[in-house]
Design an enzyme around this catalytic site. Structure first.
Site, PDB file in Angstrom:
ATOM      1  N   ASP A 158       0.809  -1.217   0.000  1.00  0.00           N
ATOM      2  CA  ASP A 158       0.000   0.000   0.000  1.00  0.00           C
ATOM      3  C   ASP A 158       0.845   1.270   0.000  1.00  0.00           C
ATOM      4  OD1 ASP A 158       0.882  -0.621   2.576  1.00  0.00           O
ATOM      5  OD2 ASP A 158      -1.113  -1.108   3.307  1.00  0.00           O
ATOM      6  N   ASN A 182      -7.467  -3.753  14.281  1.00  0.00           N
ATOM      7  CA  ASN A 182      -8.867  -4.001  13.904  1.00  0.00           C
ATOM      8  C   ASN A 182      -8.995  -5.149  12.899  1.00  0.00           C
ATOM      9  OD1 ASN A 182      -7.845  -2.877  11.579  1.00  0.00           O
ATOM     10  ND2 ASN A 182      -9.297  -1.180  11.451  1.00  0.00           N
ATOM     11  N   HIS A 184      -7.247  -5.448  10.075  1.00  0.00           N
ATOM     12  CA  HIS A 184      -6.969  -5.139   8.667  1.00  0.00           C
ATOM     13  C   HIS A 184      -5.686  -5.813   8.189  1.00  0.00           C
ATOM     14  CE1 HIS A 184      -4.674  -1.073   9.500  1.00  0.00           C
ATOM     15  NE2 HIS A 184      -3.822  -2.066   9.439  1.00  0.00           N
ATOM     16  N   GLU A 203      -9.797  -2.497   5.336  1.00  0.00           N
ATOM     17  CA  GLU A 203     -10.404  -2.293   6.648  1.00  0.00           C
ATOM     18  C   GLU A 203     -11.618  -3.206   6.836  1.00  0.00           C
ATOM     19  OE1 GLU A 203      -8.692  -0.669   8.620  1.00  0.00           O
ATOM     20  OE2 GLU A 203      -7.893   1.201   7.821  1.00  0.00           O
TER      21      GLU A 203
HETATM   22  C1  F6R Z   1       1.498  -1.812   6.091  1.00  0.00           C
HETATM   23  C2  F6R Z   1       0.143  -2.349   6.161  1.00  0.00           C
HETATM   24  C3  F6R Z   1      -0.614  -2.451   7.447  1.00  0.00           C
HETATM   25  C4  F6R Z   1       0.247  -2.851   8.645  1.00  0.00           C
HETATM   26  C5  F6R Z   1      -0.611  -2.933   9.910  1.00  0.00           C
HETATM   27  C6  F6R Z   1       0.232  -3.222  11.147  1.00  0.00           C
HETATM   28  O1  F6R Z   1       1.990  -1.840   4.775  1.00  0.00           O
HETATM   29  O2  F6R Z   1      -0.375  -2.686   5.160  1.00  0.00           O
HETATM   30  O3  F6R Z   1      -1.653  -3.373   7.282  1.00  0.00           O
HETATM   31  O4  F6R Z   1       0.852  -4.072   8.402  1.00  0.00           O
HETATM   32  O5  F6R Z   1      -1.286  -1.733  10.100  1.00  0.00           O
HETATM   33  O6  F6R Z   1       1.077  -2.137  11.383  1.00  0.00           O
HETATM   34  P1  F6R Z   1       2.234  -2.182  12.468  1.00  0.00           P
HETATM   35  O7  F6R Z   1       3.219  -3.196  11.993  1.00  0.00           O
HETATM   36  O8  F6R Z   1       2.820  -0.804  12.479  1.00  0.00           O
HETATM   37  O9  F6R Z   1       1.595  -2.581  13.748  1.00  0.00           O
END
Ligand code: F6R
Length: 241
Positions: free
Chosen positions: A67, A136, A138, A143
């Site tokens: 992303d 959450n 995702h 989401e």
């Molecule tokens: C990042 C992404 C997100 C993260 C997720 C966890 O490219 O796509 O889904 O993997 O938000 O983030 P952290 O590792 O910062 O807890």
């Protein structure tokens, strides 16, 4: 779904690093799917170390990131493009032309999404996708409520995600509220998937993932439908299971 329990963050990173190294040794032209965020930083440090020790090379590796924020250019330190160069790409021998991230400042964002999806296909798909887990549920920026058949597209970030990511920005108002994200279907087409989780902030999400109920309200639950998924989580993340 295989579950690999590690003592702590360091061992989680090491386990993931070993799996990637193995893939790099086995495949002539590996396509890796990569994530940003805090979770994979230890993994990227380990890969850099192994590269410096001449155990692996990224010369034949192609990468696709999950992303990118809309509105942040590659020069912006909060963009995922900047993050990946800073945390991994600038420190290994990957060829710039083999690095793919969605362009969050493309003139035509819809076209950018379609082309990103097509490029993944044209390059033969993703051999190994690394995922982090949102509190959450995702995966990428898919989401809760995202249809399982979704593909790369423009998404609105959930408030929980904006709040969680605010730690990287000067203020909450600076966090973009839209991104380009690989879709759930795109991720599910990867041949192999690793999902990483560390720390007690992920304990509820990991418990929910492992309860086995598959629902679009908890995007990561889709991974139960994939044949080759490994959850690598540390003791703190597994505390509620
Ligand atoms: C990042 C992404 C997100 C993260 C997720 C966890 O490219 O796509 O889904 O993997 O938000 O983030 P952290 O590792 O910062 O807890």
């Amino acid at each position: 779904m295989k579950i690999f329990r590690t003592k702590n963050y360091e061992y989680m990173s090491l386990k993931a690093c070993n799996i990637i190294m193995d893939k790099l040794h086995k495949l002539d032209y590996p396509n890796l799917g990569l994530a940003t965020g805090s979770t994979p930083i230890g993994l990227y440090n380990c890969l850099i170390q192994q590269f410096n020790n001449k155990k692996i090379s990224f010369k034949n590796v192609t990468t696709f990131n999950l992303d990118e924020y809309i509105g942040l250019s590659v020069e912006n330190p909060n963009s995922y493009n900047y993050f990946m160069h800073d945390k991994l790409f600038n420190k290994v021998d990957i060829l710039p032309e083999n690095i793919y991230l969605p362009n969050g400042v493309a003139e035509n964002l819809e076209k950018e999404c379609k082309e990103y999806e097509q490029t993944i296909k044209n390059k033969g798909g993703i051999d190994l996708q690394i995922l982090g887990l949102g509190t959450n549920g995702h995966i990428a920026f898919n989401e809760p409520g995202t249809p399982f058949h979704s593909r790369t597209r423009i998404v609105n970030l959930a408030q929980a995600t904006i709040d969680a990511n605010a730690r990287f920005f000067k203020s909450l108002d600076d966090v973009p509220n839209q991104a380009i994200s690989m879709g759930i279907k795109t991720i599910m087409e990867s041949k192999e998937i690793i999902i990483l989780a560390s720390g007690d902030s992920k304990a509820n999400a990991i418990a929910k993932l492992l309860d086995g109920i598959v629902t679009e309200d908890f995007p990561a639950s889709v991974l139960h439908k994939h044949k080759n998924v490994t959850v690598i989580a540390d003791e703190a993340a597994l505390a509620n299971t």
